[in-house]
Design a protein around this motif. Sequence first.
Motif, PDB file in Angstrom:
ATOM      1  N   ALA A  46     -39.543 114.901  42.856  1.00 40.00           N
ATOM      2  CA  ALA A  46     -40.206 114.352  44.038  1.00 40.00           C
ATOM      3  C   ALA A  46     -41.715 114.301  43.840  1.00 40.00           C
ATOM      4  CB  ALA A  46     -39.855 115.191  45.268  1.00 40.00           C
ATOM      5  N   ALA A  47     -42.285 115.323  43.181  1.00 39.27           N
ATOM      6  CA  ALA A  47     -43.728 115.335  42.940  1.00 39.27           C
ATOM      7  C   ALA A  47     -44.153 114.156  42.072  1.00 39.27           C
ATOM      8  CB  ALA A  47     -44.134 116.655  42.281  1.00 39.27           C
ATOM      9  N   THR A  48     -43.338 113.842  41.073  1.00 35.22           N
ATOM     10  CA  THR A  48     -43.637 112.696  40.205  1.00 35.22           C
ATOM     11  C   THR A  48     -43.582 111.396  40.991  1.00 35.22           C
ATOM     12  OG1 THR A  48     -42.711 113.868  38.300  1.00 35.22           O
ATOM     13  CG2 THR A  48     -42.938 111.478  38.118  1.00 35.22           C
ATOM     14  N   LYS A  49     -42.536 111.211  41.788  1.00 39.64           N
ATOM     15  CA  LYS A  49     -42.408 109.979  42.564  1.00 39.64           C
ATOM     16  C   LYS A  49     -43.534 109.847  43.576  1.00 39.64           C
ATOM     17  CE  LYS A  49     -37.350 109.694  42.221  1.00 39.64           C
ATOM     18  NZ  LYS A  49     -36.082 109.693  42.988  1.00 39.64           N
ATOM     19  N   HIS A  50     -43.930 110.969  44.174  1.00 39.47           N
ATOM     20  CA  HIS A  50     -45.012 110.909  45.165  1.00 39.47           C
ATOM     21  C   HIS A  50     -46.316 110.463  44.531  1.00 39.47           C
ATOM     22  CE1 HIS A  50     -48.372 112.925  47.469  1.00 39.47           C
ATOM     23  NE2 HIS A  50     -47.853 112.088  48.343  1.00 39.47           N
ATOM     24  N   ILE A  51     -46.629 110.999  43.368  1.00 34.92           N
ATOM     25  CA  ILE A  51     -47.901 110.635  42.748  1.00 34.92           C
ATOM     26  C   ILE A  51     -47.876 109.184  42.261  1.00 34.92           C
ATOM     27  CG2 ILE A  51     -47.491 111.304  40.336  1.00 34.92           C
ATOM     28  CD1 ILE A  51     -50.259 112.660  40.448  1.00 34.92           C
ATOM     29  N   ILE A  52     -46.706 108.665  41.890  1.00 37.50           N
ATOM     30  CA  ILE A  52     -46.601 107.253  41.488  1.00 37.50           C
ATOM     31  C   ILE A  52     -46.865 106.348  42.686  1.00 37.50           C
ATOM     32  CG2 ILE A  52     -45.001 105.467  40.696  1.00 37.50           C
ATOM     33  CD1 ILE A  52     -43.670 107.671  38.982  1.00 37.50           C
ATOM     34  N   ALA A  53     -46.184 106.618  43.808  1.00 36.53           N
ATOM     35  CA  ALA A  53     -46.374 105.796  45.006  1.00 36.53           C
ATOM     36  C   ALA A  53     -47.807 105.880  45.506  1.00 36.53           C
ATOM     37  CB  ALA A  53     -45.402 106.244  46.098  1.00 36.53           C
ATOM     38  N   THR A  54     -48.376 107.095  45.494  1.00 38.94           N
ATOM     39  CA  THR A  54     -49.747 107.270  45.968  1.00 38.94           C
ATOM     40  C   THR A  54     -50.734 106.548  45.062  1.00 38.94           C
ATOM     41  OG1 THR A  54     -49.155 109.422  46.894  1.00 38.94           O
ATOM     42  CG2 THR A  54     -51.490 108.985  46.550  1.00 38.94           C
ATOM     43  N   ALA A  55     -50.546 106.650  43.753  1.00 37.82           N
ATOM     44  CA  ALA A  55     -51.459 105.989  42.813  1.00 37.82           C
ATOM     45  C   ALA A  55     -51.443 104.478  43.007  1.00 37.82           C
ATOM     46  CB  ALA A  55     -51.071 106.345  41.381  1.00 37.82           C
ATOM     47  N   ALA A  56     -50.253 103.895  43.261  1.00 39.97           N
ATOM     48  CA  ALA A  56     -50.171 102.446  43.476  1.00 39.97           C
ATOM     49  C   ALA A  56     -50.923 102.031  44.727  1.00 39.97           C
ATOM     50  CB  ALA A  56     -48.704 102.020  43.559  1.00 39.97           C
ATOM     51  N   LEU A  57     -50.781 102.794  45.813  1.00 38.02           N
ATOM     52  CA  LEU A  57     -51.469 102.445  47.061  1.00 38.02           C
ATOM     53  C   LEU A  57     -52.977 102.655  46.952  1.00 38.02           C
ATOM     54  CD1 LEU A  57     -48.886 103.918  49.573  1.00 38.02           C
ATOM     55  CD2 LEU A  57     -49.455 101.514  49.282  1.00 38.02           C
ATOM     56  N   ILE A  58     -53.383 103.744  46.303  1.00 35.69           N
ATOM     57  CA  ILE A  58     -54.821 103.968  46.118  1.00 35.69           C
ATOM     58  C   ILE A  58     -55.402 102.892  45.207  1.00 35.69           C
ATOM     59  CG2 ILE A  58     -56.528 105.554  45.157  1.00 35.69           C
ATOM     60  CD1 ILE A  58     -54.778 107.855  46.068  1.00 35.69           C
ATOM     61  N   GLY A  59     -54.616 102.474  44.215  1.00 41.86           N
ATOM     62  CA  GLY A  59     -55.061 101.378  43.357  1.00 41.86           C
ATOM     63  C   GLY A  59     -55.278 100.099  44.137  1.00 41.86           C
ATOM     64  N   ALA A  60     -54.404  99.845  45.138  1.00 38.91           N
ATOM     65  CA  ALA A  60     -54.580  98.660  45.985  1.00 38.91           C
ATOM     66  C   ALA A  60     -55.872  98.740  46.781  1.00 38.91           C
ATOM     67  CB  ALA A  60     -53.380  98.519  46.923  1.00 38.91           C
ATOM     68  N   VAL A  61     -56.173  99.940  47.325  1.00 42.09           N
ATOM     69  CA  VAL A  61     -57.419 100.112  48.079  1.00 42.09           C
ATOM     70  C   VAL A  61     -58.630  99.963  47.173  1.00 42.09           C
ATOM     71  CG1 VAL A  61     -58.783 101.758  49.423  1.00 42.09           C
ATOM     72  CG2 VAL A  61     -56.323 101.583  49.792  1.00 42.09           C
ATOM     73  N   ALA A 252     -41.887 105.534  50.871  1.00 41.51           N
ATOM     74  CA  ALA A 252     -41.392 106.318  49.737  1.00 41.51           C
ATOM     75  C   ALA A 252     -42.305 107.501  49.450  1.00 41.51           C
ATOM     76  CB  ALA A 252     -41.279 105.422  48.501  1.00 41.51           C
ATOM     77  N   GLY A 253     -43.616 107.259  49.511  1.00 41.97           N
ATOM     78  CA  GLY A 253     -44.571 108.329  49.228  1.00 41.97           C
ATOM     79  C   GLY A 253     -44.468 109.466  50.222  1.00 41.97           C
ATOM     80  N   ARG A 254     -44.359 109.136  51.501  1.00 41.80           N
ATOM     81  CA  ARG A 254     -44.276 110.189  52.521  1.00 41.80           C
ATOM     82  C   ARG A 254     -42.981 110.983  52.378  1.00 41.80           C
ATOM     83  NH1 ARG A 254     -47.142 108.822  58.145  1.00 41.80           N
ATOM     84  NH2 ARG A 254     -46.745 111.038  58.263  1.00 41.80           N
ATOM     85  N   SER A 255     -41.881 110.273  52.101  1.00 39.44           N
ATOM     86  CA  SER A 255     -40.599 110.960  51.924  1.00 39.44           C
ATOM     87  C   SER A 255     -40.645 111.897  50.720  1.00 39.44           C
ATOM     88  CB  SER A 255     -39.483 109.930  51.759  1.00 39.44           C
ATOM     89  OG  SER A 255     -38.250 110.561  51.494  1.00 39.44           O
ATOM     90  N   GLU A 256     -41.163 111.402  49.583  1.00 40.72           N
ATOM     91  CA  GLU A 256     -41.212 112.239  48.380  1.00 40.72           C
ATOM     92  C   GLU A 256     -42.223 113.368  48.530  1.00 40.72           C
ATOM     93  OE1 GLU A 256     -38.178 110.055  46.748  1.00 40.72           O
ATOM     94  OE2 GLU A 256     -39.019 112.010  46.272  1.00 40.72           O
TER      95      GLU A 256
END
Length: 740
Positions: A46-61, A252-256
């Motif tokens: 879950a930690a891996t999936k969370h950081i992937i989803a977060t990195a994609a969204l921060i990359g968008a910002v 996905a990020g919040r769930s993970e």
Amino acid sequence: MTTMFELAARLQSADAAENALWMIAKVTLILVIGRLILFALPRASAATKHIIATAALIGAVAMPVMSVITPSIDLNVATSPVRAEARPEAGRSIIGVADDEPIATAISVAKATGIAEKPLTMIERSMNVASSTWKGLILIAIGTVSVLMLGHMLLGMFGVWLVARDAQEFDRVRGVRLLKSSRVAVPVVWGIFRPVLLLPSDVEEWPKERFDVVLEHELAHVTRWDNFSLLLTRLAVSLFWFHPLAWSLDRAGRSECERACDDLVLAGGAKPSEYADHLLAIARDMPSFDPFRSVTLAMSRKSQLEGRLLSILGKDVVRRVFSARGVAVACALAVAVIAPVAAMRVIAEPSNEKDKTPTIKEAKLKSDSEIEVFSDAIGDFVVTRLGGEPSTARGWYERAYDLYHDEHYVEAAAAFRRAADEGFKPATSLYNAACSHALAENPAGAVAELSRALDAGWDDVDKIAEDSDFDPIRDDARFRQLLQSRLGDAVERRKMQTVDKYNNLRTVKVKKGDEWYEVGLDLLRLRKLDESIDAFQRSIANNEKNASAMYNIACAYSLKNDPANGMAWLRKAVENGYSGDHHMMEDSDIALLRKQPAFDELRDMAKNLELRGCCDGPMSVIFDNWRQSARHHAAVTKKYPQSGRAWFNLGFTSLQDRDFPAAVDAFRRSIDLGYRPGTSAYNIACAHALQKQNDAAFEWLERARTAGFDIADHAEDDEDLDALHRDPRWKDIVTRPAGS
């Protein structure tokens, strides 16, 4: 209103819409990459999936900022030649000024007649305003919604701040203030640099165990800086509210994120079943409306509950924690992906050619052909999934492949034949059609298609000899005649090579059990039955795939027309873990054994000895399933008291039910009966570790190692042994090789 139109016109004249579309395209690419990585890593922690989803969204910002500060990578795109603006010739009617704008022309003609000049002038003006501002107006609308969503987020943050300001402080743990308030229904963490934990007003009435796990969960959010990542991901959703991938990654990020904190709680020694009970209790008391949902991290929300419970109770779930170094590496990788995308700029280069007819080069034709093939492949993939009929030979092959793996062998054979008829890898397609017919127990069809495959150039004799798809028809006279007539010399050569390998293994002092098992399979397929029996027995002596090897020995005795030995070895296979009722009923190798009076009894025994799991029932009874499974296996041990497999199953289900005395006793009986002694000893160690009995746990881990169990391959990720991680003996136990 006039000011808005002026702003829209300025945005449109400055090509802001085109720039915004290019920016959205780059953001989409980053979000797609993030989604694809999540899709490709379904079993990641879950930690891996969370950081992937977060990195994609921060990359968008970060994309707009990085597009400005990174050196540009220009992508030159040739456009059509610039043509001079058409102007009316002297003496021509006004009707011919703009033949490509019929509405504007009609208005001009009507105005020239003097009829309804004023209304027509207003219409013309409105059209001019619309044509010069519509792109800008769309940008303004998108920006307005983004501002409203940001305002909503800020308003929610202000509301939580007011609640925290008025809440009552009752404790402080690890620098985090614990507050209670009647205005919150579930525990939530608030703040980044000075975080606080807001708890419901009845928190002091909670059982101590519930309070402890809630505290550990929420402090895990603080440790992981989840409030900071939540702020950035909500900013991304506010800015790109129109993008479905942004919402998908945010969910996905919040769930993970919550599952990652669950993993930390479980790593601290919490019992999964009890932790799940606390989650359910908290969720049960939640109101239907949560005003702070979008800006806070709450421990238990109903929308995420089912997935989290399955994750908490799952035994094969990967639970890893990112260290600061791991986060830094992940951030560096994210920047390495985002920076080149941000640097890309499209530069339009008008062609200098005027009316010259372009020359189509051969390379261009090749490129177009490759694009067409790729497009057809993608189209066929989509059509296949939707159930339509493929339009290309490749599409038929893909359809056949899916049907084969779904065990629709008759349909798969027809689709493979269609692919071959249309020219897609004829030899391979026909060979696969033969395999499909064989699995469908259609020897005539299999022989016919295999003959066609050989005619088309299939020459892999080893594949035919080894392919288990042909096992259902290997005794068929037509199949054997085909091999003899078409591949006689090659088949005999294959037999000689396999026998030579078998004889060489007999002379080698040091050998692996898997080598004996593989040569045993080859010998069985080639019907060298005595040699295959010997090879499988040697495999068993090396503790390699015992149950499967015993089953194959039963097959060999059945083919030798020796039902007594065949049934004896089939019983040994079942007692040692062999399962597969469908295979036992369909395998042509044991057709003789199915006729024996004791076969049905042995089949029932195999069904009874299959291990029952926890999660094959509805959510309402998920917590009772392990206990029910344990009761079932307890009854099975009474029916088969001398079956080590029965006692092993009882030990496993009792361990999941946290009935430790019953689990330890059952695993001891399993060891006494010689069934999987290494694994049984390891599970006894788990039972002691869960009871914080470290000395006994290490003693049984040593016994498991001595019995050949590979502790290093299992212990690091096994949450049952978390209590041993800080013991000085832990490092030694997980690094020494098995058997030492």
